[in-house]
Write a protein that holds these residues in place. Structure first.
Motif, PDB file in Angstrom:
ATOM      1  N   GLU A   1     -29.647 -12.011  10.607  1.00 42.74           N
ATOM      2  CA  GLU A   1     -29.705 -12.898   9.442  1.00 42.74           C
ATOM      3  C   GLU A   1     -31.085 -13.542   9.374  1.00 42.74           C
ATOM      4  OE1 GLU A   1     -26.607 -15.749   9.633  1.00 42.74           O
ATOM      5  OE2 GLU A   1     -24.982 -14.304   9.289  1.00 42.74           O
ATOM      6  N   ASN A   2     -31.816 -13.248   8.289  1.00 42.30           N
ATOM      7  CA  ASN A   2     -33.169 -13.795   8.091  1.00 42.30           C
ATOM      8  C   ASN A   2     -34.066 -13.495   9.282  1.00 42.30           C
ATOM      9  OD1 ASN A   2     -32.381 -14.976   5.593  1.00 42.30           O
ATOM     10  ND2 ASN A   2     -31.487 -16.708   6.723  1.00 42.30           N
ATOM     11  N   GLY A   3     -33.923 -12.295   9.820  1.00 39.65           N
ATOM     12  CA  GLY A   3     -34.780 -11.867  10.920  1.00 39.65           C
ATOM     13  C   GLY A   3     -34.367 -12.386  12.278  1.00 39.65           C
ATOM     14  N   VAL A   4     -33.218 -13.062  12.368  1.00 34.20           N
ATOM     15  CA  VAL A   4     -32.749 -13.621  13.641  1.00 34.20           C
ATOM     16  C   VAL A   4     -31.427 -12.960  14.023  1.00 34.20           C
ATOM     17  CG1 VAL A   4     -32.065 -15.707  14.870  1.00 34.20           C
ATOM     18  CG2 VAL A   4     -33.888 -15.823  13.152  1.00 34.20           C
ATOM     19  N   ILE A   5     -31.293 -12.574  15.294  1.00 34.00           N
ATOM     20  CA  ILE A   5     -30.082 -11.921  15.770  1.00 34.00           C
ATOM     21  C   ILE A   5     -29.023 -12.961  16.118  1.00 34.00           C
ATOM     22  CG2 ILE A   5     -29.092 -10.545  17.646  1.00 34.00           C
ATOM     23  CD1 ILE A   5     -31.646  -8.975  17.760  1.00 34.00           C
ATOM     24  N   LYS A   6     -27.785 -12.703  15.636  1.00 36.10           N
ATOM     25  CA  LYS A   6     -26.658 -13.575  15.954  1.00 36.10           C
ATOM     26  C   LYS A   6     -25.467 -12.712  16.380  1.00 36.10           C
ATOM     27  CE  LYS A   6     -27.966 -17.248  12.717  1.00 36.10           C
ATOM     28  NZ  LYS A   6     -27.520 -18.084  11.574  1.00 36.10           N
ATOM     29  N   ARG A   7     -24.797 -13.158  17.419  1.00 33.20           N
ATOM     30  CA  ARG A   7     -23.616 -12.439  17.871  1.00 33.20           C
ATOM     31  C   ARG A   7     -22.423 -12.829  16.993  1.00 33.20           C
ATOM     32  NH1 ARG A   7     -20.550 -12.179  23.786  1.00 33.20           N
ATOM     33  NH2 ARG A   7     -18.444 -12.209  22.890  1.00 33.20           N
ATOM     34  N   ARG A   8     -21.602 -11.815  16.666  1.00 31.45           N
ATOM     35  CA  ARG A   8     -20.435 -12.066  15.821  1.00 31.45           C
ATOM     36  C   ARG A   8     -19.222 -11.341  16.450  1.00 31.45           C
ATOM     37  NH1 ARG A   8     -20.577 -12.663  10.287  1.00 31.45           N
ATOM     38  NH2 ARG A   8     -22.601 -13.666  10.638  1.00 31.45           N
ATOM     39  N   ASP A   9     -18.207 -12.131  16.835  1.00 28.90           N
ATOM     40  CA  ASP A   9     -16.985 -11.532  17.376  1.00 28.90           C
ATOM     41  C   ASP A   9     -16.208 -10.859  16.251  1.00 28.90           C
ATOM     42  OD1 ASP A   9     -17.598 -12.427  19.880  1.00 28.90           O
ATOM     43  OD2 ASP A   9     -16.334 -14.221  19.762  1.00 28.90           O
ATOM     44  N   VAL A  10     -15.624  -9.685  16.558  1.00 26.83           N
ATOM     45  CA  VAL A  10     -14.903  -8.925  15.534  1.00 26.83           C
ATOM     46  C   VAL A  10     -13.585  -8.395  16.099  1.00 26.83           C
ATOM     47  CG1 VAL A  10     -16.976  -8.199  14.287  1.00 26.83           C
ATOM     48  CG2 VAL A  10     -16.106  -6.794  16.169  1.00 26.83           C
ATOM     49  N   GLU A  11     -12.694  -8.036  15.163  1.00 27.18           N
ATOM     50  CA  GLU A  11     -11.433  -7.375  15.522  1.00 27.18           C
ATOM     51  C   GLU A  11     -11.517  -5.934  15.019  1.00 27.18           C
ATOM     52  OE1 GLU A  11      -6.624  -7.585  14.523  1.00 27.18           O
ATOM     53  OE2 GLU A  11      -8.013  -9.050  13.637  1.00 27.18           O
ATOM     54  N   VAL A  12     -11.263  -4.990  15.916  1.00 22.62           N
ATOM     55  CA  VAL A  12     -11.405  -3.585  15.550  1.00 22.62           C
ATOM     56  C   VAL A  12     -10.038  -2.957  15.289  1.00 22.62           C
ATOM     57  CG1 VAL A  12     -13.545  -3.353  16.855  1.00 22.62           C
ATOM     58  CG2 VAL A  12     -11.360  -2.785  17.936  1.00 22.62           C
ATOM     59  N   GLY A  13     -10.065  -1.852  14.522  1.00 23.79           N
ATOM     60  CA  GLY A  13      -8.836  -1.117  14.208  1.00 23.79           C
ATOM     61  C   GLY A  13      -8.952   0.334  14.624  1.00 23.79           C
ATOM     62  N   GLN A  14      -8.742   1.238  13.652  1.00 21.64           N
ATOM     63  CA  GLN A  14      -8.748   2.671  13.949  1.00 21.64           C
ATOM     64  C   GLN A  14     -10.179   3.195  14.116  1.00 21.64           C
ATOM     65  OE1 GLN A  14      -5.693   4.809  11.288  1.00 21.64           O
ATOM     66  NE2 GLN A  14      -6.291   3.065  10.050  1.00 21.64           N
ATOM     67  N   ILE A  15     -10.262   4.345  14.796  1.00 23.33           N
ATOM     68  CA  ILE A  15     -11.538   5.037  14.918  1.00 23.33           C
ATOM     69  C   ILE A  15     -11.536   6.218  13.960  1.00 23.33           C
ATOM     70  CG2 ILE A  15     -12.992   6.425  16.446  1.00 23.33           C
ATOM     71  CD1 ILE A  15     -12.140   4.666  18.739  1.00 23.33           C
ATOM     72  N   PHE A  16     -12.582   6.349  13.170  1.00 26.19           N
ATOM     73  CA  PHE A  16     -12.735   7.430  12.207  1.00 26.19           C
ATOM     74  C   PHE A  16     -13.962   8.246  12.606  1.00 26.19           C
ATOM     75  CE2 PHE A  16     -10.372   4.192  10.084  1.00 26.19           C
ATOM     76  CZ  PHE A  16      -9.522   4.821   9.178  1.00 26.19           C
ATOM     77  N   GLY A  17     -13.769   9.226  13.437  1.00 26.82           N
ATOM     78  CA  GLY A  17     -14.902  10.042  13.863  1.00 26.82           C
ATOM     79  C   GLY A  17     -15.903   9.224  14.648  1.00 26.82           C
ATOM     80  N   ASN A  18     -17.118   9.055  14.087  1.00 37.84           N
ATOM     81  CA  ASN A  18     -18.181   8.275  14.744  1.00 37.84           C
ATOM     82  C   ASN A  18     -18.206   6.830  14.277  1.00 37.84           C
ATOM     83  OD1 ASN A  18     -19.128  10.538  16.176  1.00 37.84           O
ATOM     84  ND2 ASN A  18     -20.346  11.209  14.418  1.00 37.84           N
ATOM     85  N   ASN A  19     -17.190   6.450  13.489  1.00 38.98           N
ATOM     86  CA  ASN A  19     -17.119   5.087  12.974  1.00 38.98           C
ATOM     87  C   ASN A  19     -15.860   4.388  13.472  1.00 38.98           C
ATOM     88  OD1 ASN A  19     -19.489   5.217  11.245  1.00 38.98           O
ATOM     89  ND2 ASN A  19     -18.298   6.589   9.955  1.00 38.98           N
ATOM     90  N   VAL A  20     -15.916   3.055  13.478  1.00 39.41           N
ATOM     91  CA  VAL A  20     -14.763   2.269  13.875  1.00 39.41           C
ATOM     92  C   VAL A  20     -14.457   1.267  12.769  1.00 39.41           C
ATOM     93  CG1 VAL A  20     -16.177   0.582  15.129  1.00 39.41           C
ATOM     94  CG2 VAL A  20     -13.754   0.851  15.705  1.00 39.41           C
ATOM     95  N   GLU A  21     -13.200   0.972  12.595  1.00 36.02           N
ATOM     96  CA  GLU A  21     -12.747   0.071  11.542  1.00 36.02           C
ATOM     97  C   GLU A  21     -12.849  -1.376  12.031  1.00 36.02           C
ATOM     98  OE1 GLU A  21      -8.827   0.364   8.728  1.00 36.02           O
ATOM     99  OE2 GLU A  21      -8.492   0.211  10.878  1.00 36.02           O
ATOM    100  N   ILE A  22     -13.495  -2.222  11.223  1.00 40.47           N
ATOM    101  CA  ILE A  22     -13.597  -3.661  11.533  1.00 40.47           C
ATOM    102  C   ILE A  22     -12.630  -4.400  10.625  1.00 40.47           C
ATOM    103  CG2 ILE A  22     -15.092  -5.683  11.624  1.00 40.47           C
ATOM    104  CD1 ILE A  22     -15.773  -3.543  13.672  1.00 40.47           C
TER     105      ILE A  22
END
Length: 404
Positions: free
Chosen positions: A354-375
């Protein structure tokens, strides 16, 4: 003159100072890490491509059910035929005679059964009555002869052998009279149960022989079980055909069937009767309808068989082609690259820029679609996250975004 030197010196210092500031800013910017990011977007569904194989809807190798000489071959390779059309036939002389013989047996068995049920005719009963009366007279005569012989034997007029002969004649007439009376009783009583059952069994057997002869006669013809195209003819008129020998190869190419093995995790997206997009290499896109879903897991593949019907009126799809079924799989959140999600203990997280600054963001994941994961939660559409190497960056670190 001194004033002139001072002005020149001032300008040079200002230039040098300015250049020094710009060089410092460029150096600080150069020290910032350049990162590649992924811009998060809302995704409602994602096509899951699965490989399928093309088969004709219907295919049949037609063979005679009887042996014989082929009398007619009505089609050639490539011919278009309709359902019920006679394609070839055998000489039926032998089988026709067999049917006629079987029908004759039915008539005979039927007549015998009717006669058995009706019982003896009045004329036959009358004749048997006369036979009984006649035998009764013979019995009376034999009785009188025997009685006379006894008297004569006592007086010594005849021998023992003559007496025995008279007695034997009397006994034989008694037996004959008894048999005649039994026969008359049977005629008056009618058919016995076992006689009727035997007549019924004979008629039933004869009728079954007729049905068998008819079936055999039908098997001397090859009839198209469906409309389609003849793609091979192995015999010609005059050839000898054996039962079960393939004579005509018929296919229905107006519709093809795609067979696809579907993994368990996407089976919920397949519903019988649903329309699905299909892509055949070199033939473009089309649509098919799910006609069958196997309820049983294939132990060899670990997947479920699904069959899809696709119209092929223009005959562009050929058996053996490989197709791709692009069933849309529902996505309940946003898709991000798998490598962009980290884990600390049990918590999943991403690194947002965000605005050139890194911030950690906790997420909840779901299914995996090939090389992608559902957030499922923790991100919003438009967020930019680090694609990879997230363990090498710290929260609060200033970076330069390169883009996706």
């Amino acid at each position: 003159m001194k004033s002139m030197h001072y002005v020149v010196l001032t300008v040079v210092l200002m230039f040098i100072t300015g250049c020094g500031v710009e060089t410092k800013e460029e150096t600080e910017q150069t020290k910032q890490k350049i990162v590649q990011v992924h811009t998060v977007k809302q995704t409602d569904s994602l096509p899951i491509p699965l490989t399928a194989f093309v088969e004709y809807k219907q295919e049949s190798h037609l063979a005679f059910g009887a042996s014989g000489t082929i009398e007619r071959m009505n089609v050639t390779k490539g011919a278009k035929v309709t359902q019920g059309q006679v394609l070839s036939s055998l000489n039926t002389n032998y089988y026709q005679k067999g049917l006629e013989a079987a029908q004759s047996q039915v008539q005979s068995a039927s007549a015998l059964r009717s006669k058995t049920l009706q019982g003896a005719s009045a004329d036959l009963i009358s004749k048997q009555r006369l036979a009984v009366n006649s035998q009764e007279k013979r019995m009376k005569d034999a009785q009188r002869k025997w009685e006379t012989a006894q008297e004569l034997f006592k007086g010594g007029a005849i021998s023992q052998s003559e007496l025995d002969s008279a007695q034997l004649e009397k006994e034989q007439n008694e037996i004959s009279l008894q048999e005649a009376r039994i026969t008359l009783d049977k005629l008056l009583k009618g058919a016995e149960v076992n006689e009727i059952a035997s007549a019924d069994a004979d008629l039933k057997q004869a009728a079954s022989e007729v049905e068998l002869a008819k079936k055999t006669l039908q098997e001397t013809q090859l009839v198209a079980p469906f409309s389609g195209t003849v793609i091979d003819v192995t015999q010609k008129a005059g050839s000898l055909a054996q039962p079960g020998e393939s004579i005509i190869h018929l296919v229905d190419s107006s519709e093809v069937k795609l067979k696809v093995d579907v993994p368990l995790d996407v089976m919920e997206n397949y519903k019988q009767g649903d329309t699905v997009p299909v892509v055949v290499e070199g033939r473009g896109k089309s649509k098919g309808t799910i006609t069958f879903i196997s309820p049983v897991l294939n132990q060899e593949t670990g997947k479920y068989l699904v069959e899809i019907a696709v119209s092929n009126k223009d005959n562009v799809l050929i058996e053996g082609m490989v197709a791709t079924v692009e069933m849309a799989r529902k996505v309940n959140g946003m898709l991000v690259p798998v490598q962009s999600v980290g884990i600390k203990e049990t918590q999943r997280f991403v690194m947002v820029v965000e605005n050139g600054v890194i911030k950690r963001r906790d997420v909840e994941v779901g299914q995996i679609f090939g090389n992608n994961v559902e957030i499922l939660s923790g991100l919003q559409s438009g967020n930019q996250i680090l694609i990879s190497g997230i363990t090498y960056y710290a929260e609060g670190e200033v970076v330069t975004v390169k883009g996706e």
